[in-house]
Design an enzyme around this catalytic site. Structure first.
Site, PDB file in Angstrom:
ATOM      1  N   ASP A   1       0.836  -1.203   0.000  1.00 34.88           N
ATOM      2  CA  ASP A   1       0.000   0.000   0.000  1.00 34.88           C
ATOM      3  C   ASP A   1       0.882   1.268   0.000  1.00 34.88           C
ATOM      4  O   ASP A   1       1.872   1.332   0.730  1.00 34.88           O
ATOM      5  CB  ASP A   1      -0.858  -0.053   1.278  1.00 34.88           C
ATOM      6  N   HIS A   2       0.520   2.254  -0.800  1.00 34.86           N
ATOM      7  CA  HIS A   2       1.178   3.575  -0.780  1.00 34.86           C
ATOM      8  C   HIS A   2       2.703   3.569  -0.789  1.00 34.86           C
ATOM      9  O   HIS A   2       3.329   4.181   0.089  1.00 34.86           O
ATOM     10  CB  HIS A   2       0.741   4.376   0.447  1.00 34.86           C
TER      11      HIS A   2
ATOM     12  N   GLY B   1      -9.273   5.451   2.534  1.00 36.48           N
ATOM     13  CA  GLY B   1      -9.954   6.062   3.680  1.00 36.48           C
ATOM     14  C   GLY B   1     -11.349   5.491   3.855  1.00 36.48           C
ATOM     15  O   GLY B   1     -12.280   6.193   4.257  1.00 36.48           O
TER      16      GLY B   1
HETATM   17 ZN   LIG Z   1      -4.601   5.058   1.141  1.00 39.18          ZN
END
Ligand SMILES: [Zn+2]
Length: 282
Positions: free
Chosen positions: A81-82, A208
Protein backbone atom coordinates in the site's frame (compact mmCIF):
# COMPACT_ATOMS: atom_id res chain seq x y z
CA UNK A 1 -5.41 -19.43 -4.32
CA UNK A 2 -2.78 -16.75 -4.21
CA UNK A 3 -3.82 -14.36 -7.01
CA UNK A 4 -3.21 -10.88 -8.44
CA UNK A 5 -5.22 -7.72 -7.94
CA UNK A 6 -6.16 -7.71 -11.60
CA UNK A 7 -7.75 -11.15 -11.30
CA UNK A 8 -9.94 -10.35 -8.28
CA UNK A 9 -10.96 -6.92 -9.57
CA UNK A 10 -12.00 -8.39 -12.93
CA UNK A 11 -14.25 -10.78 -11.04
CA UNK A 12 -15.55 -7.93 -8.85
CA UNK A 13 -16.42 -5.89 -11.95
CA UNK A 14 -18.37 -8.79 -13.44
CA UNK A 15 -20.33 -9.13 -10.19
CA UNK A 16 -20.68 -5.38 -9.51
CA UNK A 17 -19.15 -5.73 -6.07
CA UNK A 18 -16.03 -4.47 -4.29
CA UNK A 19 -13.23 -6.48 -2.74
CA UNK A 20 -12.14 -5.40 0.72
CA UNK A 21 -8.50 -4.43 1.11
CA UNK A 22 -7.54 -4.68 4.75
CA UNK A 23 -4.34 -3.29 6.25
CA UNK A 24 -2.60 -5.66 8.58
CA UNK A 25 -0.17 -4.06 11.01
CA UNK A 26 1.58 -7.20 12.16
CA UNK A 27 1.68 -10.93 11.53
CA UNK A 28 -0.80 -11.59 14.30
CA UNK A 29 -3.77 -9.87 12.63
CA UNK A 30 -3.34 -11.72 9.39
CA UNK A 31 -5.08 -15.07 10.09
CA UNK A 32 -8.19 -13.30 11.43
CA UNK A 33 -8.61 -11.33 8.19
CA UNK A 34 -8.14 -14.43 6.02
CA UNK A 35 -10.54 -16.50 8.14
CA UNK A 36 -13.18 -13.79 7.74
CA UNK A 37 -12.83 -14.16 3.95
CA UNK A 38 -13.20 -17.93 4.25
CA UNK A 39 -16.42 -17.52 6.25
CA UNK A 40 -17.80 -14.89 3.87
CA UNK A 41 -16.76 -16.93 0.80
CA UNK A 42 -15.21 -13.89 -0.82
CA UNK A 43 -11.76 -12.96 -2.13
CA UNK A 44 -9.62 -10.73 0.07
CA UNK A 45 -6.83 -8.21 -0.43
CA UNK A 46 -4.30 -8.08 2.38
CA UNK A 47 -2.32 -4.87 2.28
CA UNK A 48 0.68 -3.66 4.18
CA UNK A 49 2.47 -0.36 4.34
CA UNK A 50 6.20 -0.44 3.56
CA UNK A 51 6.70 0.02 7.30
CA UNK A 52 4.74 -3.12 8.18
CA UNK A 53 6.44 -5.11 5.42
CA UNK A 54 9.87 -4.18 6.73
CA UNK A 55 8.81 -4.82 10.31
CA UNK A 56 7.32 -8.28 9.76
CA UNK A 57 9.53 -9.29 6.84
CA UNK A 58 8.21 -9.42 3.27
CA UNK A 59 8.84 -13.13 2.87
CA UNK A 60 7.11 -13.97 6.14
CA UNK A 61 4.00 -12.12 4.95
CA UNK A 62 4.13 -13.84 1.56
CA UNK A 63 4.58 -17.27 3.18
CA UNK A 64 1.57 -16.89 5.52
CA UNK A 65 -0.64 -15.48 2.76
CA UNK A 66 0.27 -18.29 0.37
CA UNK A 67 -0.13 -21.10 2.88
CA UNK A 68 -3.41 -19.87 4.35
CA UNK A 69 -5.00 -19.04 1.01
CA UNK A 70 -4.22 -22.57 -0.23
CA UNK A 71 -5.32 -24.25 2.97
CA UNK A 72 -8.61 -22.35 3.30
CA UNK A 73 -9.38 -22.07 -0.42
CA UNK A 74 -9.54 -18.26 -0.31
CA UNK A 75 -8.57 -16.09 -3.28
CA UNK A 76 -6.02 -13.75 -1.73
CA UNK A 77 -3.97 -10.83 -3.01
CA UNK A 78 -0.99 -9.51 -1.08
CA UNK A 79 -0.66 -5.83 -1.91
CA UNK A 80 1.89 -3.16 -0.97
CA UNK A 81 0.00 0.00 0.00
CA UNK A 82 1.18 3.57 -0.78
CA UNK A 83 4.77 2.96 -1.83
CA UNK A 84 6.50 6.12 -2.99
CA UNK A 85 9.93 4.60 -3.29
CA UNK A 86 10.78 2.36 -6.26
CA UNK A 87 13.29 0.42 -4.15
CA UNK A 88 10.50 -0.57 -1.73
CA UNK A 89 8.38 -1.72 -4.66
CA UNK A 90 11.19 -3.86 -6.09
CA UNK A 91 11.76 -5.42 -2.69
CA UNK A 92 8.09 -6.39 -2.29
CA UNK A 93 7.75 -7.74 -5.83
CA UNK A 94 10.93 -9.80 -5.59
CA UNK A 95 9.74 -11.22 -2.26
CA UNK A 96 6.51 -12.41 -3.89
CA UNK A 97 3.83 -9.74 -3.34
CA UNK A 98 1.18 -10.15 -6.05
CA UNK A 99 0.24 -6.46 -6.24
CA UNK A 100 1.70 -3.04 -5.46
CA UNK A 101 0.49 0.54 -5.24
CA UNK A 102 2.81 3.22 -6.50
CA UNK A 103 1.80 6.54 -4.98
CA UNK A 104 3.10 9.43 -7.05
CA UNK A 105 0.02 11.52 -6.25
CA UNK A 106 2.01 14.30 -4.61
CA UNK A 107 4.20 14.71 -7.72
CA UNK A 108 3.42 16.91 -10.73
CA UNK A 109 1.18 15.07 -13.25
CA UNK A 110 3.92 14.19 -15.74
CA UNK A 111 6.27 12.92 -13.07
CA UNK A 112 3.49 10.79 -11.61
CA UNK A 113 2.99 9.27 -15.07
CA UNK A 114 6.72 8.59 -15.50
CA UNK A 115 7.12 7.05 -12.04
CA UNK A 116 4.03 4.90 -12.49
CA UNK A 117 5.18 3.67 -15.92
CA UNK A 118 8.51 2.63 -14.49
CA UNK A 119 6.73 0.59 -11.79
CA UNK A 120 4.32 -0.98 -14.30
CA UNK A 121 7.22 -2.05 -16.55
CA UNK A 122 9.01 -3.69 -13.64
CA UNK A 123 5.85 -5.32 -12.21
CA UNK A 124 4.86 -6.83 -15.56
CA UNK A 125 8.05 -8.89 -15.65
CA UNK A 126 6.82 -10.64 -12.53
CA UNK A 127 3.12 -10.79 -13.45
CA UNK A 128 2.32 -8.39 -10.58
CA UNK A 129 -0.58 -5.90 -10.65
CA UNK A 130 -0.23 -2.15 -10.12
CA UNK A 131 -2.52 0.43 -8.52
CA UNK A 132 -1.66 4.13 -8.80
CA UNK A 133 -3.25 7.35 -7.51
CA UNK A 134 -4.30 10.61 -9.04
CA UNK A 135 -5.48 13.50 -6.87
CA UNK A 136 -4.98 13.54 -3.11
CA UNK A 137 -6.76 11.69 -0.36
CA UNK A 138 -7.00 13.88 2.74
CA UNK A 139 -6.22 13.05 6.35
CA UNK A 140 -2.95 11.54 7.50
CA UNK A 141 -0.38 9.58 5.55
CA UNK A 142 2.20 7.77 7.68
CA UNK A 143 1.28 10.10 10.54
CA UNK A 144 1.77 13.27 8.45
CA UNK A 145 -1.34 15.42 8.08
CA UNK A 146 -2.19 16.41 4.51
CA UNK A 147 -3.38 20.01 4.70
CA UNK A 148 -6.76 20.83 3.15
CA UNK A 149 -5.13 23.21 0.62
CA UNK A 150 -3.17 20.24 -0.73
CA UNK A 151 -6.27 18.10 -1.32
CA UNK A 152 -7.31 17.84 -4.97
CA UNK A 153 -10.14 15.75 -6.37
CA UNK A 154 -9.21 13.44 -9.23
CA UNK A 155 -9.76 15.24 -12.52
CA UNK A 156 -11.62 12.95 -14.98
CA UNK A 157 -9.80 14.21 -18.11
CA UNK A 158 -6.42 13.72 -16.43
CA UNK A 159 -7.52 10.28 -15.28
CA UNK A 160 -8.16 9.20 -18.88
CA UNK A 161 -4.67 10.29 -19.97
CA UNK A 162 -3.08 8.79 -16.86
CA UNK A 163 -4.65 5.36 -17.35
CA UNK A 164 -3.84 5.31 -21.07
CA UNK A 165 -0.22 6.32 -20.58
CA UNK A 166 0.56 4.08 -17.61
CA UNK A 167 -1.45 0.92 -18.34
CA UNK A 168 -2.18 0.41 -14.62
CA UNK A 169 -4.65 -2.19 -13.35
CA UNK A 170 -6.54 -0.01 -10.83
CA UNK A 171 -6.85 3.71 -10.14
CA UNK A 172 -7.12 5.21 -6.65
CA UNK A 173 -9.39 8.24 -6.78
CA UNK A 174 -9.65 11.30 -4.56
CA UNK A 175 -13.36 11.97 -4.01
CA UNK A 176 -13.41 13.49 -0.54
CA UNK A 177 -12.33 10.55 1.63
CA UNK A 178 -9.62 10.87 4.28
CA UNK A 179 -7.02 8.51 5.64
CA UNK A 180 -7.29 7.83 9.35
CA UNK A 181 -10.82 9.23 9.71
CA UNK A 182 -12.92 7.29 12.22
CA UNK A 183 -14.48 9.75 14.68
CA UNK A 184 -16.66 11.26 11.96
CA UNK A 185 -17.90 10.28 8.50
CA UNK A 186 -16.94 11.54 5.04
CA UNK A 187 -19.06 13.53 2.60
CA UNK A 188 -18.25 11.52 -0.54
CA UNK A 189 -18.30 13.52 -3.77
CA UNK A 190 -20.52 11.16 -5.78
CA UNK A 191 -20.71 13.53 -8.73
CA UNK A 192 -16.94 13.51 -9.13
CA UNK A 193 -16.88 9.71 -8.90
CA UNK A 194 -19.65 9.45 -11.49
CA UNK A 195 -17.70 11.65 -13.90
CA UNK A 196 -14.51 9.61 -13.43
CA UNK A 197 -16.35 6.32 -13.81
CA UNK A 198 -17.97 7.49 -17.05
CA UNK A 199 -14.62 7.96 -18.76
CA UNK A 200 -12.27 5.50 -17.03
CA UNK A 201 -12.75 1.82 -17.85
CA UNK A 202 -10.45 0.21 -15.27
CA UNK A 203 -11.45 -0.63 -11.66
CA UNK A 204 -11.47 2.28 -9.21
CA UNK A 205 -10.16 2.23 -5.64
CA UNK A 206 -11.42 4.12 -2.61
CA UNK A 207 -8.97 5.01 0.18
CA UNK A 208 -9.95 6.06 3.68
CA UNK A 209 -12.83 3.57 3.57
CA UNK A 210 -13.30 3.61 7.35
CA UNK A 211 -14.80 7.09 7.04
CA UNK A 212 -17.40 6.06 4.43
CA UNK A 213 -20.96 5.73 5.78
CA UNK A 214 -22.43 2.23 5.50
CA UNK A 215 -25.34 3.60 3.50
CA UNK A 216 -22.93 5.10 0.94
CA UNK A 217 -21.08 1.85 0.26
CA UNK A 218 -23.49 0.42 -2.33
CA UNK A 219 -23.65 3.78 -4.08
CA UNK A 220 -19.88 4.03 -4.60
CA UNK A 221 -19.76 0.41 -5.77
CA UNK A 222 -22.45 1.17 -8.35
CA UNK A 223 -20.18 4.03 -9.49
CA UNK A 224 -17.22 1.76 -10.20
CA UNK A 225 -15.39 1.29 -6.88
CA UNK A 226 -13.95 -2.25 -6.95
CA UNK A 227 -11.28 -2.12 -4.24
CA UNK A 228 -12.37 -0.77 -0.89
CA UNK A 229 -9.55 0.06 1.54
CA UNK A 230 -10.13 -0.35 5.26
CA UNK A 231 -7.30 0.24 7.70
CA UNK A 232 -8.12 2.55 10.58
CA UNK A 233 -11.21 0.69 11.75
CA UNK A 234 -9.19 -2.50 12.23
CA UNK A 235 -6.47 -0.67 14.08
CA UNK A 236 -8.87 1.14 16.38
CA UNK A 237 -10.89 -1.98 17.21
CA UNK A 238 -7.72 -4.01 17.82
CA UNK A 239 -6.22 -1.35 20.07
CA UNK A 240 -9.40 -0.79 22.05
CA UNK A 241 -9.90 -4.48 22.74
CA UNK A 242 -6.21 -5.10 23.52
CA UNK A 243 -6.14 -2.19 25.92
CA UNK A 244 -9.17 -3.52 27.74
CA UNK A 245 -7.64 -7.03 27.93
CA UNK A 246 -4.19 -5.94 29.04
CA UNK A 247 -5.73 -3.63 31.63
CA UNK A 248 -7.90 -6.34 33.18
CA UNK A 249 -5.76 -9.49 32.94
CA UNK A 250 -2.97 -10.36 35.33
CA UNK A 251 0.51 -9.85 33.96
CA UNK A 252 1.35 -13.55 34.13
CA UNK A 253 -1.72 -14.58 32.11
CA UNK A 254 -1.18 -16.21 28.70
CA UNK A 255 -0.63 -13.59 26.04
CA UNK A 256 -3.29 -15.36 23.97
CA UNK A 257 -5.90 -14.20 26.50
CA UNK A 258 -5.11 -10.67 25.39
CA UNK A 259 -4.60 -11.31 21.70
CA UNK A 260 -7.43 -13.71 20.88
CA UNK A 261 -10.28 -11.35 21.87
CA UNK A 262 -8.61 -8.63 19.79
CA UNK A 263 -8.48 -10.99 16.83
CA UNK A 264 -12.14 -11.86 17.27
CA UNK A 265 -12.94 -8.14 17.05
CA UNK A 266 -10.94 -7.79 13.86
CA UNK A 267 -12.67 -10.78 12.32
CA UNK A 268 -16.07 -9.29 13.13
CA UNK A 269 -15.22 -5.93 11.57
CA UNK A 270 -13.83 -7.57 8.43
CA UNK A 271 -16.84 -9.84 8.02
CA UNK A 272 -19.21 -6.89 8.38
CA UNK A 273 -17.33 -4.97 5.66
CA UNK A 274 -17.31 -7.99 3.36
CA UNK A 275 -21.09 -8.30 3.70
CA UNK A 276 -21.45 -4.65 2.69
CA UNK A 277 -19.14 -5.04 -0.32
CA UNK A 278 -21.07 -7.97 -1.81
CA UNK A 279 -23.74 -7.64 -4.42
CA UNK A 280 -26.68 -9.38 -2.83
CA UNK A 281 -28.66 -9.40 -6.07
CA UNK A 282 -26.24 -11.95 -7.59
ZN1 LIG B 1 -4.60 5.06 1.14
Amino acid sequence: MYVTLKEVLTEATALNMAIGAFNTHNLEMLPAIIRAAEKQKTPVIIQTSCGTANYVGHKNLVAVCKSMSEELGVDLVLHLDHAKDFAEIRKAIRAGYSSVMYDGSSLPFKENILGTKQVVNFAREYGVSVEAELGTVGGTEDGIVVSQEQVFYTNPEDAVIFVEETNIDALAVAIGTNHGQYMSKTAVNFEQLRKINEVVAIPLVIHGGTGVKEEDVRRVIDLGIRKFNVGTELLVSWNRKSKECYDTHKENTSNRDNVEPSLATIEQVVQRKMELFKNLSN
